[in-house]
Scaffold this active site. Sequence first.
Site, PDB file in Angstrom:
ATOM      1  N   LYS A 278       0.869  -1.189   0.000  1.00  0.00           N
ATOM      2  CA  LYS A 278       0.000   0.000   0.000  1.00  0.00           C
ATOM      3  C   LYS A 278       0.897   1.227   0.000  1.00  0.00           C
ATOM      4  O   LYS A 278       2.068   1.147   0.412  1.00  0.00           O
ATOM      5  CB  LYS A 278      -0.884   0.009   1.248  1.00  0.00           C
ATOM      6  CG  LYS A 278      -2.110   0.888   1.148  1.00  0.00           C
ATOM      7  CD  LYS A 278      -3.267   0.207   0.449  1.00  0.00           C
ATOM      8  CE  LYS A 278      -4.425   1.140   0.188  1.00  0.00           C
ATOM      9  NZ  LYS A 278      -5.611   0.442  -0.319  1.00  0.00           N
TER      10      LYS A 278
ATOM     11  N   ASP B 257      -6.939   4.344  -4.673  1.00  0.00           N
ATOM     12  CA  ASP B 257      -7.620   4.223  -3.373  1.00  0.00           C
ATOM     13  C   ASP B 257      -8.260   5.595  -3.137  1.00  0.00           C
ATOM     14  O   ASP B 257      -8.469   6.357  -4.100  1.00  0.00           O
ATOM     15  CB  ASP B 257      -6.626   3.840  -2.257  1.00  0.00           C
ATOM     16  CG  ASP B 257      -7.322   3.448  -0.951  1.00  0.00           C
ATOM     17  OD1 ASP B 257      -7.851   2.334  -0.876  1.00  0.00           O
ATOM     18  OD2 ASP B 257      -7.354   4.255  -0.001  1.00  0.00           O
TER      19      ASP B 257
END
Length: 446
Positions: A127, A167
């Site tokens: 991430k 995201d």
Amino acid sequence: MKYNSKEDFLKKVDAKYSNEKEFIQAVDEVINSIWDFSHQNQNYIDSNILDRIIVPERIMIFRVPWVADNGEVNVNTGYRIQFSSAIGPYKGGLRFHPSVNLGVLKFLAFEQIFKNSLTGLSMGGGKGGADFDPKGKSDREIMAFCQSFMNELYRHIGSDTDVPAGDIGVGGKEIGYMFGQYKKLQNNFTGVLTGKNPLWGGSLLRPEATGYGLVYFVDEMLSYHKKSIKGMTVAISGSGNVSQYACEKVIEMGGKVVTLSDSSGYIYDPEGISQEKLEFVMKLKENRSARISEYADKFNTKFVEGKRPWEVKCDIALPCATQNELDENDAEQLTSNGCILVAEGANMPSTKEAVHHFLNHKILFGPGKAANAGGVAVSGIEMSQNSTRVPLQREEVDVLLKSIMKNIHQTCIRYGSSSDFVNYVDGANIGGFVRVADSMIHQGIV
Ligand code: NDP
């Protein structure tokens, strides 16, 4: 290292990562599910899998300078966390939001390991992102930021190494600017990012995948319990990518969505959000600064400022905005209003106490790492289309997405069922853990 108990292990995690509260929360949830299971396998203990699995393989933190339209020089902090490559190249989104910090990204990357494993595809966990706020920025400023971000990130990623996606705050536009800069720096047209536009290598149905996948998962949960989404009233939070397509799929499957929200409040439409009204929201939210209250103005419905939608009576709640947006009070309100199912479109939107409340009250609760895995699943499918250079039709991707969500549901049933209840939290955590732990053992102490 040996621990006397689960509590002993978690105490060490608390002490070591005391300033990363979201990461501690995510580890706590997983360890609570897998502790007994992992202690039934001596190989896991001998290889010290639990200590190893909570430490990222690598973290990059870097400076991202960029020039605003007024000539001001700004700087943000960029991150990429390469948490686990046990089952494939690191894979996970990039988040641009002022709340981004190391603890938030570590929780997201940690969750991603188990989520990606559940899809059955070959993707490790990662991430990244930056504490940059895209709201109120011009197109040129967003492009300048994305290019500067990629000026560092490009040396750490690659189609077989690490493949980021979008995201919060990172959609198709930002992916485009970052892809363009990667190509310029590397002189290499490769599937290094997912969520690309289908004109240049993106997969059809990727924007829809997380929201659609969430509703396919809900449908599996309901049909396993001999219920149907048809006629059910659904409260959704957020109004971004995941919320919009979850809303679309619920409408298509005969449910009634009565709420959407953003960080300023929520709208309540008791008649239900129709496809036409949803299209208004989709158009509106192309501009990240636009507020959901405009829906209430346009359609003459209620806007509740500064609150979240969990006080509204519903059968199903789908938190799709951000972490810890649904606390124990919200959980109590939902159950006392007759809600029977909660499934997480966002990552870790329910606090630990809220999750306990749902499980104690035998509410069907689908945790994010299972319920929202459809997005990364279609990202995996985008990677395979990029490798073969053969694009799939929308219907083909949809069939694959449905079957992956069905398989994830079956994995949850396999590892989370007891005589009278399915604990989807345990099911998802154990089901995701087994493959990663076994792969770590096969690959030795690295
Ligand atoms: P978007 O940026 O498209 O939308 C985010 C939405 O959440 C906006 O409505 C935003 O409101 C709201 N929001 C963000 N932060 C807050 C906050 N602190 N308080 C209240 N509302 C907030 O993001 P996505 O839809 O892509 O992501 C939403 C969630 O889903 C995240 O948890 C993400 O990690 C998760 N997820 C996303 C996937 C994807 O494919 N995109 C895949 C799997 C999970 P505002 O505009 O006011 O900020």
